[in-house]
Design a protein around this motif. Structure first.
Motif, PDB file in Angstrom:
ATOM      1  N   GLN A   3       0.815  -1.310   0.084  1.00 62.13           N
ATOM      2  CA  GLN A   3       0.026  -0.025   0.040  1.00 62.13           C
ATOM      3  C   GLN A   3       0.700   1.446  -0.021  1.00 62.13           C
ATOM      4  O   GLN A   3       1.962   1.308   0.754  1.00 62.13           O
ATOM      5  CB  GLN A   3      -1.104   0.021   1.220  1.00 62.13           C
ATOM      6  N   LEU A   4       0.577   1.966  -0.738  1.00 62.80           N
ATOM      7  CA  LEU A   4       1.503   3.365  -1.026  1.00 62.80           C
ATOM      8  C   LEU A   4       0.314   4.471  -0.885  1.00 62.80           C
ATOM      9  O   LEU A   4      -0.354   4.780  -1.439  1.00 62.80           O
ATOM     10  CB  LEU A   4       1.975   3.477  -2.376  1.00 62.80           C
ATOM     11  N   VAL A   5       0.979   5.523   0.009  1.00 58.60           N
ATOM     12  CA  VAL A   5       0.343   6.749   0.116  1.00 58.60           C
ATOM     13  C   VAL A   5       1.188   8.077   0.076  1.00 58.60           C
ATOM     14  O   VAL A   5       2.309   8.155   0.830  1.00 58.60           O
ATOM     15  CB  VAL A   5      -0.178   6.824   1.644  1.00 58.60           C
ATOM     16  N   GLU A   6       0.829   8.918  -0.877  1.00 59.14           N
ATOM     17  CA  GLU A   6       1.573  10.100  -1.093  1.00 59.14           C
ATOM     18  C   GLU A   6       1.204  11.196  -0.165  1.00 59.14           C
ATOM     19  O   GLU A   6       0.067  11.231   0.100  1.00 59.14           O
ATOM     20  CB  GLU A   6       1.688  10.464  -2.575  1.00 59.14           C
ATOM     21  N   SER A   7       2.020  12.080   0.028  1.00 57.75           N
ATOM     22  CA  SER A   7       1.705  13.346   0.455  1.00 57.75           C
ATOM     23  C   SER A   7       2.801  14.445   0.424  1.00 57.75           C
ATOM     24  O   SER A   7       3.892  13.967  -0.162  1.00 57.75           O
ATOM     25  CB  SER A   7       1.895  12.963   2.213  1.00 57.75           C
ATOM     26  N   GLY A   8       2.291  15.725   0.471  1.00 55.25           N
ATOM     27  CA  GLY A   8       3.426  16.778   0.331  1.00 55.25           C
ATOM     28  C   GLY A   8       3.013  17.731  -0.718  1.00 55.25           C
ATOM     29  O   GLY A   8       3.906  18.642  -0.769  1.00 55.25           O
ATOM     30  N   GLY A   9       2.026  17.101  -1.621  1.00 57.49           N
ATOM     31  CA  GLY A   9       1.743  17.942  -2.664  1.00 57.49           C
ATOM     32  C   GLY A   9       1.093  19.372  -2.051  1.00 57.49           C
ATOM     33  O   GLY A   9       0.992  19.765  -0.873  1.00 57.49           O
ATOM     34  N   GLY A  10       0.884  20.525  -3.032  1.00 59.79           N
ATOM     35  CA  GLY A  10       0.463  21.573  -2.791  1.00 59.79           C
ATOM     36  C   GLY A  10       0.438  22.823  -3.741  1.00 59.79           C
ATOM     37  O   GLY A  10       0.950  22.299  -5.004  1.00 59.79           O
ATOM     38  N   GLY A  16       9.777  27.848  -6.783  1.00 59.18           N
ATOM     39  CA  GLY A  16       9.697  27.256  -5.671  1.00 59.18           C
ATOM     40  C   GLY A  16      10.151  25.589  -5.525  1.00 59.18           C
ATOM     41  O   GLY A  16      10.390  25.177  -6.496  1.00 59.18           O
ATOM     42  N   SER A  17      10.112  25.114  -4.368  1.00 57.39           N
ATOM     43  CA  SER A  17      10.363  23.791  -4.011  1.00 57.39           C
ATOM     44  C   SER A  17       9.350  23.082  -3.219  1.00 57.39           C
ATOM     45  O   SER A  17       8.624  23.632  -2.440  1.00 57.39           O
ATOM     46  CB  SER A  17      11.675  23.562  -3.429  1.00 57.39           C
ATOM     47  N   LEU A  18       9.085  21.886  -3.427  1.00 57.39           N
ATOM     48  CA  LEU A  18       8.343  21.081  -2.533  1.00 57.39           C
ATOM     49  C   LEU A  18       8.967  19.525  -2.575  1.00 57.39           C
ATOM     50  O   LEU A  18       9.984  19.190  -3.435  1.00 57.39           O
ATOM     51  CB  LEU A  18       6.980  20.741  -3.577  1.00 57.39           C
ATOM     52  N   ARG A  19       8.723  18.948  -1.259  1.00 61.69           N
ATOM     53  CA  ARG A  19       9.039  17.578  -1.311  1.00 61.69           C
ATOM     54  C   ARG A  19       7.975  16.716  -1.065  1.00 61.69           C
ATOM     55  O   ARG A  19       7.123  16.736  -0.250  1.00 61.69           O
ATOM     56  CB  ARG A  19      10.001  17.519  -0.155  1.00 61.69           C
ATOM     57  N   LEU A  20       8.000  15.700  -2.094  1.00 59.05           N
ATOM     58  CA  LEU A  20       6.618  14.613  -1.656  1.00 59.05           C
ATOM     59  C   LEU A  20       7.327  13.497  -1.050  1.00 59.05           C
ATOM     60  O   LEU A  20       8.440  13.049  -1.142  1.00 59.05           O
ATOM     61  CB  LEU A  20       6.394  14.235  -3.175  1.00 59.05           C
ATOM     62  N   SER A  21       6.477  12.671  -0.377  1.00 57.49           N
ATOM     63  CA  SER A  21       6.889  11.708   0.259  1.00 57.49           C
ATOM     64  C   SER A  21       5.650  10.616   0.010  1.00 57.49           C
ATOM     65  O   SER A  21       4.717  10.846  -0.468  1.00 57.49           O
ATOM     66  CB  SER A  21       6.663  11.862   2.019  1.00 57.49           C
ATOM     67  N   CYS A  22       6.326   9.281  -0.041  1.00 54.02           N
ATOM     68  CA  CYS A  22       5.399   7.961  -0.436  1.00 54.02           C
ATOM     69  C   CYS A  22       5.780   7.262   0.735  1.00 54.02           C
ATOM     70  O   CYS A  22       6.737   6.449   0.614  1.00 54.02           O
ATOM     71  CB  CYS A  22       5.618   7.628  -1.777  1.00 54.02           C
ATOM     72  N   PHE A  80      10.970   9.554  -1.480  1.00 55.55           N
ATOM     73  CA  PHE A  80      10.959  10.920  -1.371  1.00 55.55           C
ATOM     74  C   PHE A  80      11.082  11.410  -2.964  1.00 55.55           C
ATOM     75  O   PHE A  80      11.902  10.897  -3.613  1.00 55.55           O
ATOM     76  CB  PHE A  80      11.815  11.642  -0.643  1.00 55.55           C
ATOM     77  N   LEU A  81      10.397  12.629  -3.340  1.00 50.24           N
ATOM     78  CA  LEU A  81      10.904  13.262  -4.591  1.00 50.24           C
ATOM     79  C   LEU A  81      11.083  14.719  -4.289  1.00 50.24           C
ATOM     80  O   LEU A  81      10.080  15.466  -3.956  1.00 50.24           O
ATOM     81  CB  LEU A  81       9.612  13.008  -5.333  1.00 50.24           C
ATOM     82  N   GLN A  82      12.237  15.273  -4.106  1.00 50.61           N
ATOM     83  CA  GLN A  82      12.756  16.690  -3.865  1.00 50.61           C
ATOM     84  C   GLN A  82      12.343  17.372  -5.336  1.00 50.61           C
ATOM     85  O   GLN A  82      13.299  17.086  -6.171  1.00 50.61           O
ATOM     86  CB  GLN A  82      13.818  16.809  -3.451  1.00 50.61           C
ATOM     87  N   TYR A  94       0.968  13.633  -8.794  1.00 46.21           N
ATOM     88  CA  TYR A  94       2.079  12.913  -8.758  1.00 46.21           C
ATOM     89  C   TYR A  94       1.718  11.671  -7.821  1.00 46.21           C
ATOM     90  O   TYR A  94       1.221  11.615  -7.196  1.00 46.21           O
ATOM     91  CB  TYR A  94       3.027  13.717  -7.921  1.00 46.21           C
ATOM     92  N   TYR A  95       2.198  10.515  -8.556  1.00 47.33           N
ATOM     93  CA  TYR A  95       1.843   9.207  -8.139  1.00 47.33           C
ATOM     94  C   TYR A  95       3.216   8.476  -7.949  1.00 47.33           C
ATOM     95  O   TYR A  95       4.221   8.482  -8.616  1.00 47.33           O
ATOM     96  CB  TYR A  95       1.199   8.564  -9.282  1.00 47.33           C
TER      97      TYR A  95
END
Length: 123
Positions: A3-10, A16-22, A80-82, A94-95
């Motif tokens: 099971q995969l759950v992404e977070s960190g979007g916005g 600018g920058s964002l860091r996504l986590s899964c 992560f996706l920085q 983003y998936y």
């Protein structure tokens, strides 16, 4: 099953920058090659980046090379996706995805998918 759950979007301004986590749960995370894909409105889902089981190998789409960095923490079952120097054309859902064998960019080769997280880059 994984099971995969992404977070960190916005919402972020261009440049600018964002860091996504899964976060992964289920079978041992370290056994999977992980990837990030994205889907912009009205477009197909595209490959973004992938990382090997140990994190020793990575591969990026040309469109994000030099701006995005994929990484993983096997102790925390997280990939992560920085994303730096964001552009309006990076706007997409983003998936996170996992595959148990092989290496590559083809969506159909990934076995498990998260629900996605929205990234919106304003100009």
């Amino acid at each position: 099953q994984v099971q995969l759950v992404e977070s960190g979007g916005g919402l972020v301004q261009a440049g600018g920058s964002l860091r996504l986590s899964c976060a992964a749960s289920g079978r041992p995370f370290r056994g999977y090659i992980m990837g990030w894909f994205r889907q912009a409105p009205g477009k197909e889902r595209d490959f973004v980046a992938t990382i090997s089981r140990t994190g020793g190998s990575t591969y990026y789409a040309d469109s994000v090379k030099g701006r995005f960095t994929i990484s993983r923490d096997n102790a925390k079952n997280t990939v992560f996706l920085q994303m730096n120097s964001l552009k309006p054309e990076d706007t997409a859902v983003y998936y996170c995805a996992a595959r148990s064998t092989g290496w590559g960019t083809v969506e159909d080769d990934y076995d498990y998918w998260g629900q996605g997280t929205q990234v919106t880059v304003s100009s």
